[in-house]
Scaffold this motif. Structure first.
Motif, PDB file in Angstrom:
ATOM      1  N   TYR A 130       2.384  -7.328   1.297  1.00 52.56           N
ATOM      2  CA  TYR A 130       0.926  -7.567   1.254  1.00 52.56           C
ATOM      3  C   TYR A 130       0.511  -8.420   0.070  1.00 52.56           C
ATOM      4  O   TYR A 130      -0.650  -8.743  -0.072  1.00 52.56           O
ATOM      5  CB  TYR A 130       0.146  -6.247   1.256  1.00 52.56           C
ATOM      6  N   LYS A 131       1.453  -8.792  -0.800  1.00 50.30           N
ATOM      7  CA  LYS A 131       1.126  -9.638  -1.957  1.00 50.30           C
ATOM      8  C   LYS A 131       1.238 -11.099  -1.527  1.00 50.30           C
ATOM      9  O   LYS A 131       0.407 -11.586  -0.788  1.00 50.30           O
ATOM     10  CB  LYS A 131       2.014  -9.246  -3.131  1.00 50.30           C
ATOM     11  N   THR A 184       7.415   2.115  -2.120  1.00 51.39           N
ATOM     12  CA  THR A 184       7.734   3.359  -2.824  1.00 51.39           C
ATOM     13  C   THR A 184       8.784   4.159  -2.064  1.00 51.39           C
ATOM     14  O   THR A 184       9.778   4.624  -2.641  1.00 51.39           O
ATOM     15  CB  THR A 184       6.447   4.190  -2.993  1.00 51.39           C
TER      16      THR A 184
HETATM   17  C1  LIG Z   1       3.064  -3.793  -5.855  1.00 55.03           C
HETATM   18  C2  LIG Z   1       4.307  -3.125  -6.338  1.00 55.03           C
HETATM   19  C3  LIG Z   1       4.728  -1.904  -5.777  1.00 55.03           C
HETATM   20  C4  LIG Z   1       3.888  -1.241  -4.739  1.00 55.03           C
HETATM   21  O1  LIG Z   1       4.478  -0.163  -4.090  1.00 55.03           O
HETATM   22  P1  LIG Z   1       3.763   0.405  -2.761  1.00 55.03           P
HETATM   23  O2  LIG Z   1       4.630   1.500  -2.307  1.00 55.03           O
HETATM   24  O3  LIG Z   1       3.652  -0.732  -1.799  1.00 55.03           O
HETATM   25  O4  LIG Z   1       2.395   0.862  -3.146  1.00 55.03           O
HETATM   26  C5  LIG Z   1       5.927  -1.374  -6.235  1.00 55.03           C
HETATM   27  N1  LIG Z   1       6.654  -1.990  -7.195  1.00 55.03           N
HETATM   28  C6  LIG Z   1       6.259  -3.155  -7.749  1.00 55.03           C
HETATM   29  C7  LIG Z   1       7.097  -3.817  -8.796  1.00 55.03           C
HETATM   30  C8  LIG Z   1       5.069  -3.753  -7.348  1.00 55.03           C
HETATM   31  O5  LIG Z   1       4.664  -4.897  -7.895  1.00 55.03           O
END
Ligand SMILES: *Cc1c(COP(=O)(O)O)cnc(C)c1O
Length: 426
Positions: free
Chosen positions: A253-254, A124
């Protein structure tokens, strides 16, 4: 990725062998697929793969499983590095770790030459920093192009930037079970477009975008493009340099198994590193942090896109997944990913389609990332029931079960068990 390169990948990597002669919808057949799978042995490297309470983990696209190697790395980091090197650790490698891991990611799976990727904040925050820098670099242009099916944080960040900078958002509404096409992007961009933001793989439908074609369309209109790789990094190869991508961000983390909240990565094409200025000017992104100077001067290169102290503990585990993917090869990972999603689609056709379940993902693997989504009005309750049985997919509004199949840790048998449990719950 275009059709040709997708086919090259499928042909170059080892195919998952020939299963035996069991009936294709049977559990025996799933086990035969596992036996014939050249990557099956790697499942044992993940903690919990022999845990009887974890019957089927089908959410590797949301939070990847930990590697045993990561438990060892984190333990020894605390006792040996943090515990004994203490403040000296910063000079002994911690400060340069974000750029070193970034280079590894670029070499192993993102197709990026060194010096263009860093690890740092959350996805983000990196989205904010890069998008804010991109619109500032196109001061005469008033529009940002994005799509209604992108992940909430991507849309929310751009809504905030539009309000902050007085810009307009131009929305593409792609097909529900698909994603943004070349024709849709062509119709949306123009002389007013400063920035295009798209996801490489759509978080809900799993649609795999044609990055080089869409990037070229954005460039012809004179816009910059940022690709969100959250759902593609670690499960399929990218060619960021060859595809002429300007900017990219992604999660670790994915499919990169960095652990809950592990920091994201940012790619900034080398030719843009001087001209783009990100808005969070911190000391560790400055040219000479330990001078403790009066005014901010950005560092040369990718370090200018960092802000504060890097979260070193958070970037330990992902190094093990990068190493594992390097040893296997990202093309082989993609090849198994296609086999897993093809198999899940076959089971869906045979077992769930007759019960009125809808496939909300592309059928053709050329247009599909590493997960598929199935829709049915009862799936919120069904997901809760599955979790009680130790079968863990995730639920996505309004009525989708998402099967996230992480090629190095997911087996064909797990998919069978998951689809069978959905079938029984219905
Ligand atoms: C998982 C995901 C996020 C996650 O954002 P974080 O800041 O890590 O919570 C953002 N964009 C996409 C497309 C995602 O799949």
């Amino acid at each position: 990725m275009n059709a040709d390169s997708a086919n090259d990948v499928a042909n170059a990597a080892p195919a998952p062998g020939n299963p035996g002669s069991s009936e294709p919808l049977s559990f025996d057949y799933a086990q035969e697929l596992d036996l014939a799978d050249p990557l099956q042995e790697h499942r044992d490297a993940f903690i919990g793969s022999d845990d009887p309470a974890l019957v089927a983990y089908l959410d590797g696209n949301s939070l990847g499983r930990p590697l045993q190697a990561s438990a060892d790395r984190i333990g020894s980091f605390i006792t040996e590095q943090w515990g004994s090197r203490l403040i000296r650790g910063w000079d002994e490698g911690w400060l340069t770790l974000p750029a070193r891991i970034g280079d590894d990611l670029g070499a192993v799976m993102l197709g990026a030459a060194p010096g263009q990727i860093t690890i740092g904040d959350s996805t983000t925050v990196l989205l904010y920093k890069l998008c804010r820098a991109a619109v500032a670099a196109r001061p005469d242009r008033r529009e940002i192009v994005l799509d209604t099916e992108n992940f909430p944080t991507d849309r929310f960040v751009l809504q905030g930037i539009a309000a902050e900078c007085g810009l307009e958002l131009r929305w593409i509404t792609p097909a529900y079970e698909g994603g943004v096409t070349a024709a849709e992007l062509e119709a949306a961009v123009g002389e007013h477009t400063a920035l295009v933001l798209l996801s490489h793989v759509a978080y809900r439908s799993g649609y795999l975008a044609d990055v080089p074609a869409l990037t070229e369309i954005a460039h012809r209109a004179g816009a910059l493009i940022l690709w969100d790789l959250c759902h593609s990094a670690g499960v399929l190869p990218s060619q960021l340099d060859n595809w002429q991508v300007d900017l990219a961000v992604g999660c670790t983390y994915k499919y990169l198994n960095g652990g809950p909240g592990s920091p994201a990565f940012a790619y900034v094409r080398r030719e843009h590193q001087e001209s783009l200025r990100q808005p969070i000017q911190g000391w560790l992104g400055s040219d000479d942090p330990f001078r403790m100077g009066e005014d901010y001067q950005p560092a040369a290169g990718i370090r200018a896109f960092t802000s504060g102290t890097p979260p070193i503990l958070g970037m330990l585990a992902l190094q093990d997944m990068i190493a594992l993917i390097e040893s296997v090869g990202i093309e082989a990972v993609r090849s198994k990913s296609i086999a897993l999603t093809d198999y899940a689609t076959d089971l869906y056709d045979g077992v769930l389609a007759p019960l009125g379940v809808q496939l909300a993902s592309p059928r053709d693997s050329q247009w599909r990332g590493g997960h598929i989504t199935l829709d049915h009005p009862s799936f919120r309750e069904v997901t809760a029931k599955l979790w009680e049985q130790g079968i863990i997919p995730d639920f996505r509004n309004p009525n989708g079960i998402r099967l996230g199949l992480s090629p190095l840790s997911t087996s064909f048998s797990e998919i069978w068990v998951g689809v069978d449990a959905i079938h029984q719950a219905l």
